[in-house]
Motif scaffolding. Structure first.
Motif, PDB file in Angstrom:
ATOM      1  N   SER A 160      11.534  24.842 -30.204  1.00 24.72           N
ATOM      2  CA  SER A 160      12.120  24.932 -28.850  1.00 24.72           C
ATOM      3  C   SER A 160      11.317  24.082 -27.897  1.00 24.72           C
ATOM      4  O   SER A 160      10.091  24.036 -27.992  1.00 24.72           O
ATOM      5  N   GLN A 163       8.736  25.786 -22.703  1.00 19.98           N
ATOM      6  CA  GLN A 163       9.483  26.632 -21.775  1.00 19.98           C
ATOM      7  C   GLN A 163       9.271  26.197 -20.339  1.00 19.98           C
ATOM      8  O   GLN A 163       8.142  25.897 -19.937  1.00 19.98           O
ATOM      9  N   CYS A 164      10.341  26.141 -19.576  1.00 22.97           N
ATOM     10  CA  CYS A 164      10.232  25.782 -18.153  1.00 22.97           C
ATOM     11  C   CYS A 164      11.524  26.186 -17.450  1.00 22.97           C
ATOM     12  O   CYS A 164      12.453  26.677 -18.089  1.00 22.97           O
ATOM     13  N   TRP A 165      11.557  25.959 -16.159  1.00 21.61           N
ATOM     14  CA  TRP A 165      12.779  26.187 -15.372  1.00 21.61           C
ATOM     15  C   TRP A 165      13.530  24.876 -15.289  1.00 21.61           C
ATOM     16  O   TRP A 165      12.910  23.808 -15.203  1.00 21.61           O
ATOM     17  N   ASP A 204       4.395  20.893 -28.386  1.00 19.08           N
ATOM     18  CA  ASP A 204       4.540  21.809 -27.245  1.00 19.08           C
ATOM     19  C   ASP A 204       3.761  21.310 -26.014  1.00 19.08           C
ATOM     20  O   ASP A 204       3.138  22.103 -25.307  1.00 19.08           O
ATOM     21  N   TYR A 206       4.004  20.108 -22.579  1.00 22.83           N
ATOM     22  CA  TYR A 206       4.946  20.058 -21.448  1.00 22.83           C
ATOM     23  C   TYR A 206       4.745  18.799 -20.604  1.00 22.83           C
ATOM     24  O   TYR A 206       5.706  18.112 -20.241  1.00 22.83           O
ATOM     25  N   ARG A 280      17.233  28.656 -17.569  1.00 28.09           N
ATOM     26  CA  ARG A 280      16.097  28.562 -18.484  1.00 28.09           C
ATOM     27  C   ARG A 280      16.566  27.848 -19.747  1.00 28.09           C
ATOM     28  O   ARG A 280      17.756  27.810 -20.041  1.00 28.09           O
ATOM     29  N   THR A 281      15.626  27.321 -20.491  1.00 26.12           N
ATOM     30  CA  THR A 281      16.001  26.731 -21.777  1.00 26.12           C
ATOM     31  C   THR A 281      16.196  27.872 -22.775  1.00 26.12           C
ATOM     32  O   THR A 281      15.588  28.935 -22.649  1.00 26.12           O
ATOM     33  N   LYS A 283      16.000  29.312 -26.669  1.00 26.15           N
ATOM     34  CA  LYS A 283      15.258  29.073 -27.922  1.00 26.15           C
ATOM     35  C   LYS A 283      16.211  28.696 -29.042  1.00 26.15           C
ATOM     36  O   LYS A 283      17.331  29.112 -29.078  1.00 26.15           O
TER      37      LYS A 283
END
Ligand code: ATP
Length: 283
Positions: A160, A163-165, A204, A206, A280-281, A283
């Motif tokens: 995935s 994670q972020c907005w 991972d 970002y 959101r993203t 998974k």
């Protein structure tokens, strides 16, 4: 019996066109990710042999032009099915926006009908059938974060995305994907670093991901619709970590690690465009 399937939107973190193939399609390298803005499809058996599409959207055709209709028809013809179906599409994804709404609905229809009609097909088999309807359908059958090549049929799953907005901003106009591809010139194309982006996702990272996102179609669509550049500039001004057009546009997305920044971008862009979403993203 009623069956429900969600059809999430996708964003292109990376999109590159390598060359135009003899069959007319472009050879692509894309990195796609699903986000939690989704349509919802409800399936119900009908006694009569018919495909009935209903929707709450005034922008969608409900006849053979609808990708969901085409999915049902393809399964009926391939497997000689005579049972009818009613499919209700609750439309939340903006139409002709670069978010693969139609392809995701088509994929959800194939998954849902596979269950409703007890066909027992694997996701791979559904993806192969879906590729007859649209290039983004095979990816949408699976969803998640993926490295997608060919014209969309070769899929390699990735972890995935970090994670972020994600703030999605859709300006009022619609864009035809085929007309953007036909204006693409290989003399002055800006190729993004797709392999660097892939590595950022695999590790991972970002920050590296925000540096590497890129879309070879962006400058083509911006030339026709300069508002896309204005949206990007505003997103950066309000604190986005990165901003990019998705697919062939016109939707632009901003990535933010902090929710407060995403909220600031949302507030800042809401008066400028009608359709703004914080998501959101997936998974
Ligand atoms: P992509 O990112 O795959 O290029 P898009 O987000 O730009 O897709 P869509 O929302 O899929 O574009 O719409 C493209 C066209 O498909 C529109 O002209 C629309 O009328 C048609 N269409 C057919 N069925 C659907 C559906 N179920 N949902 C959305 N559009 C549909």
């Amino acid at each position: 019996m009623e069956i429900i399937e969600k059809a999430p939107a996708k964003i292109n973190l990376g999109l590159d066109a390598l060359y135009k193939r003899k069959d007319g399609y472009h050879e692509l390298e894309m990195i796609m990710a699903s986000v939690d803005l989704a349509d919802r499809l409800t399936f119900e058996l009908l006694p009569k042999d018919e495909i009935l599409i209903e929707t709450d959207s005034s922008f969608l055709p409900v006849d053979r032009r609808n990708h969901v209709y085409q999915a049902a028809e393809l399964l009926k013809n391939t497997f000689g099915l005579t049972q009818g179906v009613r499919i209700y599409i609750e439309k939340r994804i903006p139409v002709a926006a670069g978010l693969a709404g139609g392809s995701s609905d088509c994929a959800a229809a194939l998954r849902g009908l596979n269950r409703l009609w007890n066909l027992g097909l694997s996701l791979e088999e559904l993806a192969e059938l879906g590729s007859k309807i649209g290039s983004d359908v095979p990816y949408c059958i699976h969803g998640g974060t993926a490295f997608v090549t060919g014209r969309g049929e070769k899929i390699k799953f990735l972890p995935s995305m970090p994670q972020c907005w994600v703030v999605l901003v859709k300006p009022r106009m619609s864009v035809s994907t085929s007309s953007i591809f036909s204006s693409l010139s290989f003399n002055n194309i800006q190729h993004p670093d797709i392999h660097g982006l892939k590595q950022a996702i695999e590790t991972d990272d970002y920050l590296l991901m925000t540096e590497k996102i890129g879309n070879a179609l962006e400058s083509v669509t911006i030339k026709r619709h300069p508002v896309i550049q204005q949206i990007k500039d505003r997103m950066m001004k309000y604190g986005a970590d990165a901003a990019l057009m998705s697919g062939s546009g016109p939707t632009v997305f901003a990535l933010c690690e902090k929710k407060t920044r995403a909220q600031r971008i949302y507030n800042g862009l809401k008066g400028f465009c009608d359709e703004v979403y914080i998501v959101r993203t997936l998974k």
